[in-house]
Motif scaffolding. Structure first.
Motif, PDB file in Angstrom:
ATOM      1  N   ARG A  70      -7.642   6.313  -6.099  1.00 46.73           N
ATOM      2  CA  ARG A  70      -7.341   4.929  -5.721  1.00 46.73           C
ATOM      3  C   ARG A  70      -5.846   4.672  -5.897  1.00 46.73           C
ATOM      4  N   SER A 101      -0.777   3.398   5.058  1.00 43.09           N
ATOM      5  CA  SER A 101      -2.203   3.374   5.409  1.00 43.09           C
ATOM      6  C   SER A 101      -2.472   4.293   6.593  1.00 43.09           C
ATOM      7  N   VAL A 156     -11.080   4.240   2.485  1.00 43.28           N
ATOM      8  CA  VAL A 156     -11.225   2.790   2.596  1.00 43.28           C
ATOM      9  C   VAL A 156      -9.832   2.210   2.372  1.00 43.28           C
ATOM     10  N   VAL A 157      -9.392   1.375   3.297  1.00 43.52           N
ATOM     11  CA  VAL A 157      -8.120   0.672   3.164  1.00 43.52           C
ATOM     12  C   VAL A 157      -8.439  -0.811   3.126  1.00 43.52           C
ATOM     13  N   GLU A 158      -7.980  -1.487   2.074  1.00 43.03           N
ATOM     14  CA  GLU A 158      -8.214  -2.923   1.943  1.00 43.03           C
ATOM     15  C   GLU A 158      -6.881  -3.626   1.782  1.00 43.03           C
ATOM     16  N   THR A 159      -6.742  -4.738   2.480  1.00 44.24           N
ATOM     17  CA  THR A 159      -5.521  -5.529   2.367  1.00 44.24           C
ATOM     18  C   THR A 159      -5.892  -6.960   2.013  1.00 44.24           C
ATOM     19  N   GLU A 160      -5.313  -7.441   0.940  1.00 49.63           N
ATOM     20  CA  GLU A 160      -5.454  -8.830   0.513  1.00 49.63           C
ATOM     21  C   GLU A 160      -4.086  -9.488   0.684  1.00 49.63           C
ATOM     22  N   GLU A 188       1.357  -0.740   5.425  1.00 49.92           N
ATOM     23  CA  GLU A 188       0.734  -0.472   6.721  1.00 49.92           C
ATOM     24  C   GLU A 188       1.074   0.936   7.210  1.00 49.92           C
ATOM     25  N   GLY A 229      -2.674  -4.388  -1.780  1.00 51.47           N
ATOM     26  CA  GLY A 229      -3.435  -3.500  -0.911  1.00 51.47           C
ATOM     27  C   GLY A 229      -3.983  -2.339  -1.707  1.00 51.47           C
ATOM     28  N   LYS A 230      -5.036  -1.727  -1.176  1.00 54.64           N
ATOM     29  CA  LYS A 230      -5.682  -0.603  -1.864  1.00 54.64           C
ATOM     30  C   LYS A 230      -6.043   0.452  -0.832  1.00 54.64           C
ATOM     31  N   GLN A 276      -8.288   3.947  -0.875  1.00 57.10           N
ATOM     32  CA  GLN A 276      -9.216   4.725  -1.700  1.00 57.10           C
ATOM     33  C   GLN A 276      -9.686   5.929  -0.899  1.00 57.10           C
TER      34      GLN A 276
END
Length: 159
Positions: free
Chosen positions: A144, A75, A90-94, A72, A98-99, A101
């Protein structure tokens, strides 16, 4: 002095030749040979699935809250970096990973930029489990950063 070695060019040429040879081999296969190869591939895929199932029975994933908190923070730092650069982000959190890009036609960190830009980029590379630099389908540079929030722990229960 100038030093030049074309590692990428040499590797790309090898891959191209290997792909051509594989395609030629595929074209020369009879229907029986093709079916046999497909069956072998299916068996290998099944073996991989079985090993993964065994791994899941003997281990479980532990989610580390501190890794999520670090992600976090990174990010937010990446958002600052993207705004200053400028880059699309692009920030993705599962639940388990996390990713981040970043995407643009170029990335330049100049001497006139604050040292903060270099530091944020270094933090992203150091913090990421893996980092990839590729050209996307639009010809843009895509960077990435992948982050894992888990570790594998052996099961102590007897299932």
């Amino acid at each position: 002095m100038r030093m030049e070695k074309r590692f990428y060019t040499e590797e790309a040429a090898l891959w191209e030749r290997a792909e051509q040879m594989a395609e030629k081999e595929r074209m020369e296969l009879t229907d029986e040979e093709r079916i046999s190869k497909e069956s072998e591939a299916a068996l290998k895929a099944q073996e991989i699935e079985e090993r993964a199932g065994t791994d899941r029975r003997h281990n479980f994933q532990v989610i580390h809250g501190e890794r999520l908190k670090e992600f976090e923070i990174l990010s937010q730092r990446a958002l600052e970096f993207a705004e200053a650069a400028p880059l699309d982000i692009v920030v993705e959190t599962e639940p388990t990973f996390g990713k981040i890009q970043l995407c643009a036609d170029r990335l330049m960190i100049l001497p006139s930029d604050s040292g903060e830009m270099k530091e944020i980029f270094a933090e992203l590379i150091r913090g990421a489990e893996s980092t990839g630099f590729t050209m996307n389908e639009n010809g843009l540079l895509e960077i990435r950063f992948m982050f894992s929030f888990t570790s594998k722990q052996p099961r102590t229960d007897r299932r």
